[in-house]
Motif scaffolding. Sequence first.
Motif, PDB file in Angstrom:
ATOM      1  N   THR A 106       0.824  -1.197   0.000  1.00 13.99           N
ATOM      2  CA  THR A 106       0.000   0.000   0.000  1.00 13.99           C
ATOM      3  C   THR A 106       0.865   1.256   0.000  1.00 13.99           C
ATOM      4  O   THR A 106       1.795   1.369   0.784  1.00 13.99           O
ATOM      5  CB  THR A 106      -0.932   0.008   1.234  1.00 13.99           C
ATOM      6  N   ILE A 107       0.544   2.151  -0.910  1.00  8.73           N
ATOM      7  CA  ILE A 107       1.122   3.489  -0.903  1.00  8.73           C
ATOM      8  C   ILE A 107       0.152   4.329  -0.095  1.00  8.73           C
ATOM      9  O   ILE A 107      -1.017   4.461  -0.464  1.00  8.73           O
ATOM     10  CB  ILE A 107       1.285   4.050  -2.324  1.00  8.73           C
ATOM     11  N   THR A 108       0.617   4.868   1.007  1.00  4.13           N
ATOM     12  CA  THR A 108      -0.289   5.554   1.922  1.00  4.13           C
ATOM     13  C   THR A 108      -0.270   7.060   1.744  1.00  4.13           C
ATOM     14  O   THR A 108       0.729   7.645   1.318  1.00  4.13           O
ATOM     15  CB  THR A 108       0.066   5.231   3.394  1.00  4.13           C
ATOM     16  N   ASP A 109      -1.392   7.647   2.060  1.00  2.00           N
ATOM     17  CA  ASP A 109      -1.526   9.082   2.231  1.00  2.00           C
ATOM     18  C   ASP A 109      -1.268   9.904   0.966  1.00  2.00           C
ATOM     19  O   ASP A 109      -0.523  10.876   0.991  1.00  2.00           O
ATOM     20  CB  ASP A 109      -0.604   9.539   3.365  1.00  2.00           C
ATOM     21  N   LEU A 110      -1.891   9.514  -0.153  1.00  2.00           N
ATOM     22  CA  LEU A 110      -1.861  10.346  -1.350  1.00  2.00           C
ATOM     23  C   LEU A 110      -2.884  11.453  -1.135  1.00  2.00           C
ATOM     24  O   LEU A 110      -4.074  11.202  -1.029  1.00  2.00           O
ATOM     25  CB  LEU A 110      -2.217   9.528  -2.592  1.00  2.00           C
ATOM     26  N   ARG A 111      -2.423  12.678  -1.054  1.00  2.00           N
ATOM     27  CA  ARG A 111      -3.300  13.821  -0.755  1.00  2.00           C
ATOM     28  C   ARG A 111      -3.638  14.584  -2.031  1.00  2.00           C
ATOM     29  O   ARG A 111      -2.758  14.910  -2.813  1.00  2.00           O
ATOM     30  CB  ARG A 111      -2.636  14.762   0.235  1.00  2.00           C
ATOM     31  N   ILE A 112      -4.915  14.852  -2.188  1.00  2.00           N
ATOM     32  CA  ILE A 112      -5.403  15.653  -3.310  1.00  2.00           C
ATOM     33  C   ILE A 112      -5.710  17.040  -2.750  1.00  2.00           C
ATOM     34  O   ILE A 112      -6.733  17.240  -2.108  1.00  2.00           O
ATOM     35  CB  ILE A 112      -6.659  15.017  -3.941  1.00  2.00           C
ATOM     36  N   THR A 113      -4.779  17.978  -2.949  1.00  2.00           N
ATOM     37  CA  THR A 113      -4.910  19.279  -2.290  1.00  2.00           C
ATOM     38  C   THR A 113      -5.064  20.441  -3.258  1.00  2.00           C
ATOM     39  O   THR A 113      -5.404  21.534  -2.841  1.00  2.00           O
ATOM     40  CB  THR A 113      -3.672  19.557  -1.411  1.00  2.00           C
ATOM     41  N   SER A 114      -4.816  20.224  -4.529  1.00  2.00           N
ATOM     42  CA  SER A 114      -4.819  21.344  -5.468  1.00  2.00           C
ATOM     43  C   SER A 114      -6.013  21.276  -6.410  1.00  2.00           C
ATOM     44  O   SER A 114      -6.381  20.204  -6.890  1.00  2.00           O
ATOM     45  CB  SER A 114      -3.527  21.341  -6.286  1.00  2.00           C
ATOM     46  N   GLU A 115      -6.563  22.419  -6.703  1.00  2.00           N
ATOM     47  CA  GLU A 115      -7.646  22.521  -7.678  1.00  2.00           C
ATOM     48  C   GLU A 115      -7.089  22.746  -9.085  1.00  2.00           C
ATOM     49  O   GLU A 115      -7.848  22.936 -10.034  1.00  2.00           O
ATOM     50  CB  GLU A 115      -8.589  23.655  -7.290  1.00  2.00           C
ATOM     51  N   ASP A 116      -5.768  22.717  -9.235  1.00  2.00           N
ATOM     52  CA  ASP A 116      -5.128  22.998 -10.515  1.00  2.00           C
ATOM     53  C   ASP A 116      -5.241  21.846 -11.515  1.00  2.00           C
ATOM     54  O   ASP A 116      -4.980  22.031 -12.696  1.00  2.00           O
ATOM     55  CB  ASP A 116      -3.651  23.320 -10.317  1.00  2.00           C
ATOM     56  N   TYR A 117      -5.583  20.646 -11.046  1.00  2.00           N
ATOM     57  CA  TYR A 117      -5.590  19.474 -11.915  1.00  2.00           C
ATOM     58  C   TYR A 117      -6.999  18.894 -12.012  1.00  2.00           C
ATOM     59  O   TYR A 117      -7.672  18.683 -11.017  1.00  2.00           O
ATOM     60  CB  TYR A 117      -4.627  18.413 -11.390  1.00  2.00           C
ATOM     61  N   ASN A 118      -7.421  18.612 -13.240  1.00  2.00           N
ATOM     62  CA  ASN A 118      -8.715  17.976 -13.490  1.00  2.00           C
ATOM     63  C   ASN A 118      -8.593  16.460 -13.512  1.00  2.00           C
ATOM     64  O   ASN A 118      -9.596  15.759 -13.452  1.00  2.00           O
ATOM     65  CB  ASN A 118      -9.289  18.424 -14.839  1.00  2.00           C
ATOM     66  N   ASN A 119      -7.364  15.981 -13.632  1.00  2.00           N
ATOM     67  CA  ASN A 119      -7.148  14.555 -13.842  1.00  2.00           C
ATOM     68  C   ASN A 119      -5.807  14.139 -13.244  1.00  2.00           C
ATOM     69  O   ASN A 119      -4.828  14.877 -13.322  1.00  2.00           O
ATOM     70  CB  ASN A 119      -7.151  14.278 -15.364  1.00  2.00           C
ATOM     71  N   TYR A 120      -5.790  12.964 -12.640  1.00  2.00           N
ATOM     72  CA  TYR A 120      -4.547  12.332 -12.208  1.00  2.00           C
ATOM     73  C   TYR A 120      -4.345  11.115 -13.091  1.00  2.00           C
ATOM     74  O   TYR A 120      -5.246  10.288 -13.228  1.00  2.00           O
ATOM     75  CB  TYR A 120      -4.614  11.904 -10.742  1.00  2.00           C
ATOM     76  N   GLN A 121      -3.169  11.023 -13.709  1.00  2.00           N
ATOM     77  CA  GLN A 121      -2.867   9.893 -14.575  1.00  2.00           C
ATOM     78  C   GLN A 121      -1.797   9.037 -13.888  1.00  2.00           C
ATOM     79  O   GLN A 121      -0.713   9.526 -13.569  1.00  2.00           O
ATOM     80  CB  GLN A 121      -2.358  10.353 -15.937  1.00  2.00           C
ATOM     81  N   PHE A 122      -2.134   7.778 -13.653  1.00  2.00           N
ATOM     82  CA  PHE A 122      -1.204   6.844 -13.027  1.00  2.00           C
ATOM     83  C   PHE A 122      -0.593   5.982 -14.113  1.00  2.00           C
ATOM     84  O   PHE A 122      -1.301   5.361 -14.907  1.00  2.00           O
ATOM     85  CB  PHE A 122      -1.924   5.974 -11.996  1.00  2.00           C
ATOM     86  N   LYS A 123       0.740   5.984 -14.161  1.00  2.00           N
ATOM     87  CA  LYS A 123       1.484   5.151 -15.102  1.00  2.00           C
ATOM     88  C   LYS A 123       2.217   4.102 -14.271  1.00  2.00           C
ATOM     89  O   LYS A 123       3.211   4.401 -13.617  1.00  2.00           O
ATOM     90  CB  LYS A 123       2.450   6.009 -15.919  1.00  2.00           C
TER      91      LYS A 123
END
Length: 159
Positions: free
Chosen positions: A108-125
């Motif tokens: 598990t990768i813990t504590d991914l925080r989504i704090t910015s309104e600057d991004y409409n999308n997160y792309q995981f590679k």
Amino acid sequence: MKRIALLMVLALSLYSCETDDDGPNLNFAIAEITGTDLPEYFEIGESYDLEVAYELPNACHKFSNFSVNQYIAEETDSTFVIEIAALTSYDANITDCTEEGELTDSRTITDLRITSEDYNNYQFKLLTGEDEDGEAEFLIIDVPVGEPGPTTPQENTNT
């Protein structure tokens, strides 16, 4: 007397340069990421734990850690890219791996925080391996920020 001292120093220096090292020769490799439990969407101000599944190259490999690279996508500055690779360690002195063990696991990768309104999308590679040319191959998953609106069927205008 000088010759005896010189021979002793020479003998000691040769003895101290012995190259027979039976200790482990730790090397690193990449495990194939097989999937993750990403949500349908992210909410700003929330924190997420992501379980990442991977497959070890063989039973002699042990999980070491995740390598994470983050950047803003070149095509659009509203997409934040997160590249993830699963690193393993193994002893290169072991030439015939006869250890028994499970090859698939997850961490598990813990504590991914989504704090910015600057991004409409997160792309995981997620790194799955390399092609025959040595180029990295990824499992790519896009996760929008904010709950997607309801989808309505397209109206048929061909009547």
